[in-house]
Design a protein around this motif. Structure first.
Motif, PDB file in Angstrom:
ATOM      1  N   ASP A 132       0.839  -1.200   0.000  1.00  0.00           N
ATOM      2  CA  ASP A 132       0.000   0.000   0.000  1.00  0.00           C
ATOM      3  C   ASP A 132       0.873   1.248   0.000  1.00  0.00           C
ATOM      4  O   ASP A 132       1.437   1.626   1.024  1.00  0.00           O
ATOM      5  CB  ASP A 132      -0.939  -0.012   1.219  1.00  0.00           C
ATOM      6  CG  ASP A 132      -2.027  -1.062   1.074  1.00  0.00           C
ATOM      7  OD1 ASP A 132      -2.626  -1.142  -0.010  1.00  0.00           O
ATOM      8  OD2 ASP A 132      -2.277  -1.804   2.037  1.00  0.00           O
ATOM      9  N   GLY A 170      -9.510  -6.781   4.605  1.00  0.00           N
ATOM     10  CA  GLY A 170     -10.196  -6.852   5.877  1.00  0.00           C
ATOM     11  C   GLY A 170     -11.211  -5.709   5.867  1.00  0.00           C
ATOM     12  O   GLY A 170     -10.900  -4.614   5.411  1.00  0.00           O
ATOM     13  N   GLU A 189     -12.062 -10.631   7.890  1.00  0.00           N
ATOM     14  CA  GLU A 189     -11.035 -10.757   6.852  1.00  0.00           C
ATOM     15  C   GLU A 189     -11.660 -11.282   5.557  1.00  0.00           C
ATOM     16  O   GLU A 189     -12.275 -12.336   5.525  1.00  0.00           O
ATOM     17  CB  GLU A 189      -9.906 -11.677   7.334  1.00  0.00           C
ATOM     18  CG  GLU A 189      -8.756 -11.857   6.354  1.00  0.00           C
ATOM     19  CD  GLU A 189      -7.924 -10.593   6.077  1.00  0.00           C
ATOM     20  OE1 GLU A 189      -8.147  -9.544   6.716  1.00  0.00           O
ATOM     21  OE2 GLU A 189      -7.047 -10.669   5.210  1.00  0.00           O
ATOM     22  N   LYS A 190     -11.523 -10.505   4.513  1.00  0.00           N
ATOM     23  CA  LYS A 190     -11.898 -10.859   3.135  1.00  0.00           C
ATOM     24  C   LYS A 190     -13.310 -11.458   2.988  1.00  0.00           C
ATOM     25  O   LYS A 190     -13.477 -12.567   2.482  1.00  0.00           O
ATOM     26  CB  LYS A 190     -10.843 -11.803   2.562  1.00  0.00           C
ATOM     27  CG  LYS A 190      -9.427 -11.226   2.692  1.00  0.00           C
ATOM     28  CD  LYS A 190      -8.460 -11.702   1.663  1.00  0.00           C
ATOM     29  CE  LYS A 190      -7.216 -10.847   1.649  1.00  0.00           C
ATOM     30  NZ  LYS A 190      -6.081 -11.292   2.387  1.00  0.00           N
ATOM     31  N   ILE A 202      -9.674  -2.206   5.387  1.00  0.00           N
ATOM     32  CA  ILE A 202      -8.413  -1.976   6.099  1.00  0.00           C
ATOM     33  C   ILE A 202      -7.308  -1.813   5.054  1.00  0.00           C
ATOM     34  O   ILE A 202      -7.144  -2.642   4.166  1.00  0.00           O
ATOM     35  CB  ILE A 202      -8.071  -3.167   7.016  1.00  0.00           C
ATOM     36  CG1 ILE A 202      -9.176  -3.371   8.064  1.00  0.00           C
ATOM     37  CG2 ILE A 202      -6.705  -2.975   7.671  1.00  0.00           C
ATOM     38  CD1 ILE A 202      -8.975  -4.582   8.960  1.00  0.00           C
ATOM     39  N   ILE A 203      -6.581  -0.709   5.157  1.00  0.00           N
ATOM     40  CA  ILE A 203      -5.437  -0.460   4.283  1.00  0.00           C
ATOM     41  C   ILE A 203      -4.183  -0.691   5.136  1.00  0.00           C
ATOM     42  O   ILE A 203      -4.233  -0.569   6.357  1.00  0.00           O
ATOM     43  CB  ILE A 203      -5.521   0.988   3.720  1.00  0.00           C
ATOM     44  CG1 ILE A 203      -6.850   1.185   2.965  1.00  0.00           C
ATOM     45  CG2 ILE A 203      -4.342   1.316   2.824  1.00  0.00           C
ATOM     46  CD1 ILE A 203      -7.085   0.224   1.816  1.00  0.00           C
ATOM     47  N   TYR A 206      -1.182   0.240  10.468  1.00  0.00           N
ATOM     48  CA  TYR A 206      -1.780  -0.077  11.756  1.00  0.00           C
ATOM     49  C   TYR A 206      -0.925   0.545  12.860  1.00  0.00           C
ATOM     50  O   TYR A 206       0.303   0.477  12.791  1.00  0.00           O
ATOM     51  CB  TYR A 206      -1.769  -1.587  12.009  1.00  0.00           C
ATOM     52  CG  TYR A 206      -2.315  -2.460  10.888  1.00  0.00           C
ATOM     53  CD1 TYR A 206      -3.557  -3.071  11.015  1.00  0.00           C
ATOM     54  CD2 TYR A 206      -1.587  -2.709   9.728  1.00  0.00           C
ATOM     55  CE1 TYR A 206      -4.057  -3.907  10.010  1.00  0.00           C
ATOM     56  CE2 TYR A 206      -2.078  -3.545   8.723  1.00  0.00           C
ATOM     57  CZ  TYR A 206      -3.309  -4.135   8.863  1.00  0.00           C
ATOM     58  OH  TYR A 206      -3.794  -4.962   7.882  1.00  0.00           O
ATOM     59  N   GLN A 228      -4.169 -14.834  10.634  1.00  0.00           N
ATOM     60  CA  GLN A 228      -4.527 -13.521  10.087  1.00  0.00           C
ATOM     61  C   GLN A 228      -4.385 -12.432  11.149  1.00  0.00           C
ATOM     62  O   GLN A 228      -4.872 -12.579  12.272  1.00  0.00           O
ATOM     63  CB  GLN A 228      -5.978 -13.538   9.571  1.00  0.00           C
ATOM     64  CG  GLN A 228      -6.213 -14.473   8.402  1.00  0.00           C
ATOM     65  CD  GLN A 228      -5.520 -14.008   7.124  1.00  0.00           C
ATOM     66  OE1 GLN A 228      -5.023 -12.886   7.021  1.00  0.00           O
ATOM     67  NE2 GLN A 228      -5.461 -14.893   6.134  1.00  0.00           N
ATOM     68  N   ARG A 251      -4.055   6.393  -2.368  1.00  0.00           N
ATOM     69  CA  ARG A 251      -3.449   5.095  -2.094  1.00  0.00           C
ATOM     70  C   ARG A 251      -3.376   4.273  -3.395  1.00  0.00           C
ATOM     71  O   ARG A 251      -4.311   4.258  -4.183  1.00  0.00           O
ATOM     72  CB  ARG A 251      -4.290   4.378  -1.045  1.00  0.00           C
ATOM     73  CG  ARG A 251      -3.875   2.939  -0.803  1.00  0.00           C
ATOM     74  CD  ARG A 251      -4.997   2.011  -1.194  1.00  0.00           C
ATOM     75  NE  ARG A 251      -4.596   0.637  -1.089  1.00  0.00           N
ATOM     76  CZ  ARG A 251      -5.341  -0.353  -1.545  1.00  0.00           C
ATOM     77  NH1 ARG A 251      -6.500  -0.130  -2.111  1.00  0.00           N
ATOM     78  NH2 ARG A 251      -4.901  -1.584  -1.465  1.00  0.00           N
TER      79      ARG A 251
HETATM   80  C1  G1P Z   1      -3.771  -7.762   4.050  1.00  0.00           C
HETATM   81  C2  G1P Z   1      -4.709  -7.866   5.251  1.00  0.00           C
HETATM   82  C3  G1P Z   1      -6.060  -7.238   4.915  1.00  0.00           C
HETATM   83  C4  G1P Z   1      -5.858  -5.811   4.440  1.00  0.00           C
HETATM   84  C5  G1P Z   1      -4.871  -5.763   3.265  1.00  0.00           C
HETATM   85  C6  G1P Z   1      -4.536  -4.318   2.905  1.00  0.00           C
HETATM   86  O1  G1P Z   1      -4.247  -8.592   3.034  1.00  0.00           O
HETATM   87  O2  G1P Z   1      -4.855  -9.228   5.617  1.00  0.00           O
HETATM   88  O3  G1P Z   1      -6.880  -7.244   6.058  1.00  0.00           O
HETATM   89  O4  G1P Z   1      -7.096  -5.256   4.040  1.00  0.00           O
HETATM   90  O5  G1P Z   1      -3.640  -6.417   3.598  1.00  0.00           O
HETATM   91  O6  G1P Z   1      -3.691  -4.248   1.802  1.00  0.00           O
HETATM   92  P1  G1P Z   1      -3.330  -9.006   1.764  1.00  0.00           P
HETATM   93  O7  G1P Z   1      -3.400  -7.850   0.799  1.00  0.00           O
HETATM   94  O8  G1P Z   1      -1.952  -9.235   2.290  1.00  0.00           O
HETATM   95  O9  G1P Z   1      -3.957 -10.238   1.205  1.00  0.00           O
END
Ligand code: G1P
Length: 286
Positions: A132, A170, A189-190, A202-203, A206, A228, A251
């Motif tokens: 991100d 998330g 989550e997802k 969620i970006i 944190y 997770q 973003r």
């Molecule tokens: C992760 C987190 C997810 C979040 C995301 C943001 O997922 O598990 O909660 O929203 O990053 O980029 P990933 O992109 O690693 O699958």
């Protein structure tokens, strides 16, 4: 309390970018002429962070080298009298303290964060995900640190996403308390669009507290069979509360091919020496 440490998980295999990521860490793919992870580290530094804790796996040594001293290169640039590039290279190794820890098995984001437990101690800390990239006037993590100061609770960056994309993130359920600030009531989550409690995703930024480690040690593997981070957050928010913060800034999803290309165009447009030629090229493109 100041946020002095930031964990950057960099243990993934970058499968979405194969074949380039077969031998090159995804984190080092360039946006214009800087690797993605450098933008993240610069944001952390500009937000007051003093120590980066990189969570790496086998094959990611080049990331460590990028932020280390390269005497040979410095010597060559010095002898050539190229002080501009020399300054750039020296600046990189002097920028910030960095340590790295190996995540020996790919057991998930929660597992990656857990690897840094012994380095965090009793203070709030940041987790920044390298995919991100956030282009903001005030660094995103700094904005979040200010929210943490005000509320004294963990802070998660959120952004609205199209409903059909909820299964990539998330997703939080929250109650707005002031403009852009939410008291989080749940995180999933997802979730599929039908099951998502909102469109607030969620970006990868944190601000957490050490209690997250105890929760991560207890929660079972979740989505995709992985430990997770979101499941740890769900536990933690019941005990300590949690804030969702809609940050100011653009973003880019650097983990996605289109997002990565858009980031390259956006950052190239900030370079006066590239901007006009790039625009002319894009206008003539069919
Ligand atoms: C992760 C987190 C997810 C979040 C995301 C943001 O997922 O598990 O909660 O929203 O990053 O980029 P990933 O992109 O690693 O699958």
């Amino acid at each position: 309390m100041k946020i002095k440490k930031a964990i950057i998980p960099a243990g993934g295999y970058g499968t979405r970018f194969l074949p380039v990521t077969k031998a090159v860490p995804k984190e080092l793919l360039p946006i214009v002429d800087k690797p993605m992870i450098q933008y993240i580290v610069e944001e952390a530094k500009a937000s007051g962070v003093e120590l980066i804790i990189l969570i790496v796996n086998h094959g990611k040594e080049a990331i460590e080298d990028h932020f280390d001293v390269n005497y040979e290169l410095e010597d060559i640039l010095n002898k050539k009298g190229n002080h501009k590039l020399l300054g750039l290279i020296e600046g990189l190794s002097d920028m910030i303290g960095i340590v790295s820890i190996r995540q020996k098995r790919p057991l998930g984001l929660g597992h990656a964060v857990l690897q840094a437990k012994h380095l965090i101690g009793d203070e709030p800390f940041a987790v920044i995900l390298g995919d991100d990239i956030i282009d903001a006037q005030r660094p995103c993590l700094r904005q979040m640190a200010e929210v943490y100061e005000r509320y004294g609770k963990p802070v998660i960056a959120v952004q609205r996403v199209p409903r059909e994309e909820t299964s990539l993130y998330g997703i939080i359920k929250g109650r707005q308390t002031e403009r852009g600030v939410y008291t989080i009531e749940d995180v999933v989550e997802k979730p599929s669009p039908g099951k998502a409690p909102s469109d607030l995703a969620i970006i990868g930024r944190y601000i957490l507290i050490p209690e997250i480690f105890d929760t991560l040690e207890k929660v079972p593997a979740g989505a995709g069979g992985e430990l997770q981070l979101t499941d740890g957050l769900k536990e933690l928010l019941g005990k300590k509360g949690m804030i969702g913060y809609e940050f100011e800034g653009d973003r880019y999803d650097g983990g996605d091919k289109l997002g990565f290309l858009l980031a390259n165009i956006a950052y190239a447009m900030k370079r006066p020496e590239i901007k006009e030629k790039l625009l002319t090229y894009i206008k003539g493109f069919r």
